[in-house]
Scaffold this motif. Structure first.
Motif, PDB file in Angstrom:
ATOM      1  N   SER A  96      12.070  -4.984   5.272  1.00  0.00           N
ATOM      2  CA  SER A  96      12.038  -4.316   4.014  1.00  0.00           C
ATOM      3  C   SER A  96      10.572  -4.016   3.660  1.00  0.00           C
ATOM      4  O   SER A  96      10.270  -2.991   3.142  1.00  0.00           O
ATOM      5  CB  SER A  96      13.103  -4.837   3.148  1.00  0.00           C
ATOM      6  OG  SER A  96      14.273  -4.689   3.551  1.00  0.00           O
ATOM      7  N   ILE A  97       9.844  -5.200   4.089  1.00  0.00           N
ATOM      8  CA  ILE A  97       8.549  -5.307   3.547  1.00  0.00           C
ATOM      9  C   ILE A  97       7.783  -4.028   4.190  1.00  0.00           C
ATOM     10  O   ILE A  97       7.095  -3.388   3.533  1.00  0.00           O
ATOM     11  CB  ILE A  97       8.013  -6.552   3.864  1.00  0.00           C
ATOM     12  CG1 ILE A  97       8.377  -7.689   2.753  1.00  0.00           C
ATOM     13  CG2 ILE A  97       6.300  -6.480   3.618  1.00  0.00           C
ATOM     14  CD1 ILE A  97       8.156  -9.061   3.418  1.00  0.00           C
ATOM     15  N   SER A  98       8.036  -4.042   5.436  1.00  0.00           N
ATOM     16  CA  SER A  98       7.209  -2.870   6.230  1.00  0.00           C
ATOM     17  C   SER A  98       7.593  -1.647   5.796  1.00  0.00           C
ATOM     18  O   SER A  98       6.915  -0.585   5.417  1.00  0.00           O
ATOM     19  CB  SER A  98       7.699  -3.032   7.671  1.00  0.00           C
ATOM     20  OG  SER A  98       7.088  -2.062   8.358  1.00  0.00           O
ATOM     21  N   ASN A 102       5.265   0.976   3.629  1.00  0.00           N
ATOM     22  CA  ASN A 102       5.021   2.579   3.999  1.00  0.00           C
ATOM     23  C   ASN A 102       5.655   3.628   3.390  1.00  0.00           C
ATOM     24  O   ASN A 102       6.059   4.590   3.881  1.00  0.00           O
ATOM     25  CB  ASN A 102       4.957   2.476   5.558  1.00  0.00           C
ATOM     26  CG  ASN A 102       4.099   1.596   6.284  1.00  0.00           C
ATOM     27  OD1 ASN A 102       2.749   1.817   6.204  1.00  0.00           O
ATOM     28  ND2 ASN A 102       4.371   0.348   6.388  1.00  0.00           N
ATOM     29  N   ALA A 103       6.108   3.300   2.203  1.00  0.00           N
ATOM     30  CA  ALA A 103       6.743   4.384   1.284  1.00  0.00           C
ATOM     31  C   ALA A 103       8.082   4.740   1.691  1.00  0.00           C
ATOM     32  O   ALA A 103       8.453   5.845   1.227  1.00  0.00           O
ATOM     33  CB  ALA A 103       5.909   5.408   0.959  1.00  0.00           C
ATOM     34  N   ALA A 104       8.929   4.108   2.575  1.00  0.00           N
ATOM     35  CA  ALA A 104      10.102   4.509   3.194  1.00  0.00           C
ATOM     36  C   ALA A 104      11.175   3.993   2.117  1.00  0.00           C
ATOM     37  O   ALA A 104      10.878   3.022   1.286  1.00  0.00           O
ATOM     38  CB  ALA A 104      10.528   3.788   4.427  1.00  0.00           C
ATOM     39  N   ARG A 142      -0.976  -5.054   1.926  1.00  0.00           N
ATOM     40  CA  ARG A 142      -0.791  -3.683   0.917  1.00  0.00           C
ATOM     41  C   ARG A 142       0.020  -3.786  -0.114  1.00  0.00           C
ATOM     42  O   ARG A 142      -0.392  -3.305  -1.326  1.00  0.00           O
ATOM     43  CB  ARG A 142       0.001  -2.744   2.005  1.00  0.00           C
ATOM     44  CG  ARG A 142       0.089  -1.270   1.395  1.00  0.00           C
ATOM     45  CD  ARG A 142       0.495  -0.307   2.401  1.00  0.00           C
ATOM     46  NE  ARG A 142      -0.754  -0.222   3.424  1.00  0.00           N
ATOM     47  CZ  ARG A 142      -0.481   0.328   4.748  1.00  0.00           C
ATOM     48  NH1 ARG A 142       0.727   0.498   5.060  1.00  0.00           N
ATOM     49  NH2 ARG A 142      -1.464   0.560   5.639  1.00  0.00           N
ATOM     50  N   LEU A 143       1.083  -4.573  -0.173  1.00  0.00           N
ATOM     51  CA  LEU A 143       1.971  -4.748  -1.422  1.00  0.00           C
ATOM     52  C   LEU A 143       1.329  -5.870  -2.466  1.00  0.00           C
ATOM     53  O   LEU A 143       1.322  -5.406  -3.443  1.00  0.00           O
ATOM     54  CB  LEU A 143       3.217  -5.265  -1.103  1.00  0.00           C
ATOM     55  CG  LEU A 143       4.243  -4.050  -0.182  1.00  0.00           C
ATOM     56  CD1 LEU A 143       5.369  -4.780   0.262  1.00  0.00           C
ATOM     57  CD2 LEU A 143       4.457  -3.141  -1.013  1.00  0.00           C
ATOM     58  N   ILE A 149       3.298  -4.174  -8.651  1.00  0.00           N
ATOM     59  CA  ILE A 149       4.373  -5.041  -7.599  1.00  0.00           C
ATOM     60  C   ILE A 149       3.742  -6.272  -7.911  1.00  0.00           C
ATOM     61  O   ILE A 149       2.555  -6.768  -7.877  1.00  0.00           O
ATOM     62  CB  ILE A 149       4.198  -4.381  -6.198  1.00  0.00           C
ATOM     63  CG1 ILE A 149       4.788  -3.221  -5.988  1.00  0.00           C
ATOM     64  CG2 ILE A 149       4.618  -5.635  -5.303  1.00  0.00           C
ATOM     65  CD1 ILE A 149       4.481  -2.755  -4.688  1.00  0.00           C
ATOM     66  N   TYR A 150       4.835  -7.538  -8.046  1.00  0.00           N
ATOM     67  CA  TYR A 150       4.477  -8.742  -8.197  1.00  0.00           C
ATOM     68  C   TYR A 150       5.202  -9.852  -7.186  1.00  0.00           C
ATOM     69  O   TYR A 150       6.100  -9.228  -6.900  1.00  0.00           O
ATOM     70  CB  TYR A 150       4.878  -9.305  -9.678  1.00  0.00           C
ATOM     71  CG  TYR A 150       4.129  -8.440 -10.774  1.00  0.00           C
ATOM     72  CD1 TYR A 150       2.697  -8.859 -11.145  1.00  0.00           C
ATOM     73  CD2 TYR A 150       4.691  -7.165 -11.204  1.00  0.00           C
ATOM     74  CE1 TYR A 150       2.006  -7.808 -12.103  1.00  0.00           C
ATOM     75  CE2 TYR A 150       3.886  -6.334 -11.922  1.00  0.00           C
ATOM     76  CZ  TYR A 150       2.809  -6.657 -12.533  1.00  0.00           C
ATOM     77  OH  TYR A 150       1.849  -5.887 -13.206  1.00  0.00           O
ATOM     78  N   PHE A 151       4.779 -10.698  -6.885  1.00  0.00           N
ATOM     79  CA  PHE A 151       5.535 -11.547  -5.948  1.00  0.00           C
ATOM     80  C   PHE A 151       5.759 -12.919  -6.537  1.00  0.00           C
ATOM     81  O   PHE A 151       5.037 -13.649  -7.130  1.00  0.00           O
ATOM     82  CB  PHE A 151       4.320 -12.026  -4.714  1.00  0.00           C
ATOM     83  CG  PHE A 151       4.210 -10.738  -3.560  1.00  0.00           C
ATOM     84  CD1 PHE A 151       4.899 -11.002  -2.498  1.00  0.00           C
ATOM     85  CD2 PHE A 151       3.302  -9.723  -4.147  1.00  0.00           C
ATOM     86  CE1 PHE A 151       4.695 -10.015  -1.658  1.00  0.00           C
ATOM     87  CE2 PHE A 151       3.296  -8.648  -3.085  1.00  0.00           C
ATOM     88  CZ  PHE A 151       3.940  -8.625  -1.932  1.00  0.00           C
TER      89      PHE A 151
END
Length: 194
Positions: A96-98, A102-104, A142-143, A149-151
């Motif tokens: 899901s990260i990938s 990459n905007a999927a 990238r994220l 976006i926060y982690f």
């Protein structure tokens, strides 16, 4: 602080973390949040040593007090039509990260995240992947640099047996959401697991 806030809670296929993550939905509700659960296809259908999809959907719905959103079409209105104050994805797998980096938007969870970003609201990611310091590292970076976006703070969970693996400290879900609602990253971001 979360009273009346609409919090989307996305769950992807890191089945080994569900036992730890799903009770956090109850914590959010106890703090006054309205939780909108969203699940990936794998959550619905996988049967693992950690339980079946039916069992986990029942537990998620019980914790959230709401039916899960399990289709892309049902997740799309979480943008301007029925907006969330914050979207959380925990656990978020390397796959899901990938795709997200990459905007999927090919899953209900990623569509809910994209819909939330359309309204300028925060998306909180709780990663759980064996590949974060491997080929997927570029996507994590990238994220980390993306707006809104926060982690949930993360670290290596087993640096000697799984040196590329990173996992968030899911006990920090609520404080991360609170900071994200103020457009700030909870610090420290990099932690050492016990």
């Amino acid at each position: 602080m979360l009273q009346g806030k609409r919090i989307g809670f996305g769950i992807t296929a890191s089945h080994c973390t569900y036992e730890e993550v799903v009770p956090k939905i109850t914590v959010l509700r106890e703090q006054g949040a309205i939780v909108v659960p969203v699940v990936s296809h794998s959550v619905l259908v996988a049967a693992t040593r950690f339980g079946t999809g039916d069992e986990w959907v029942r537990k998620i719905e019980e914790a959230a007090g709401a039916k899960v959103i399990s289709t892309i079409a049902d997740a799309e209105p979480l943008g301007p039509k029925t907006p969330l104050d914050c979207m959380v994805i925990a656990p978020m797998t390397g796959n899901s990260i990938s795709r997200f980096a990459n905007a999927a938007t090919d899953s209900p969870v990623l569509m809910a995240a994209k819909a939330t970003m359309r309204t300028g609201k925060p998306v909180v990611l709780g990663i759980s992947t064996n590949d974060a310091l491997g080929l997927n590292g570029v996507n994590v970076m990238r994220l980390l640099n993306a707006k809104h976006i926060y982690f949930i703070p993360f670290g290596q969970d087993d640096p000697f047996k799984k040196p590329n693996s990173l996992i968030s400290d899911f006990n920090l879900i609520v404080p991360t959401i609170v900071q994200a609602l103020a457009h700030q990253q909870l610090q420290p971001l990099l932690i050492q697991h016990k």
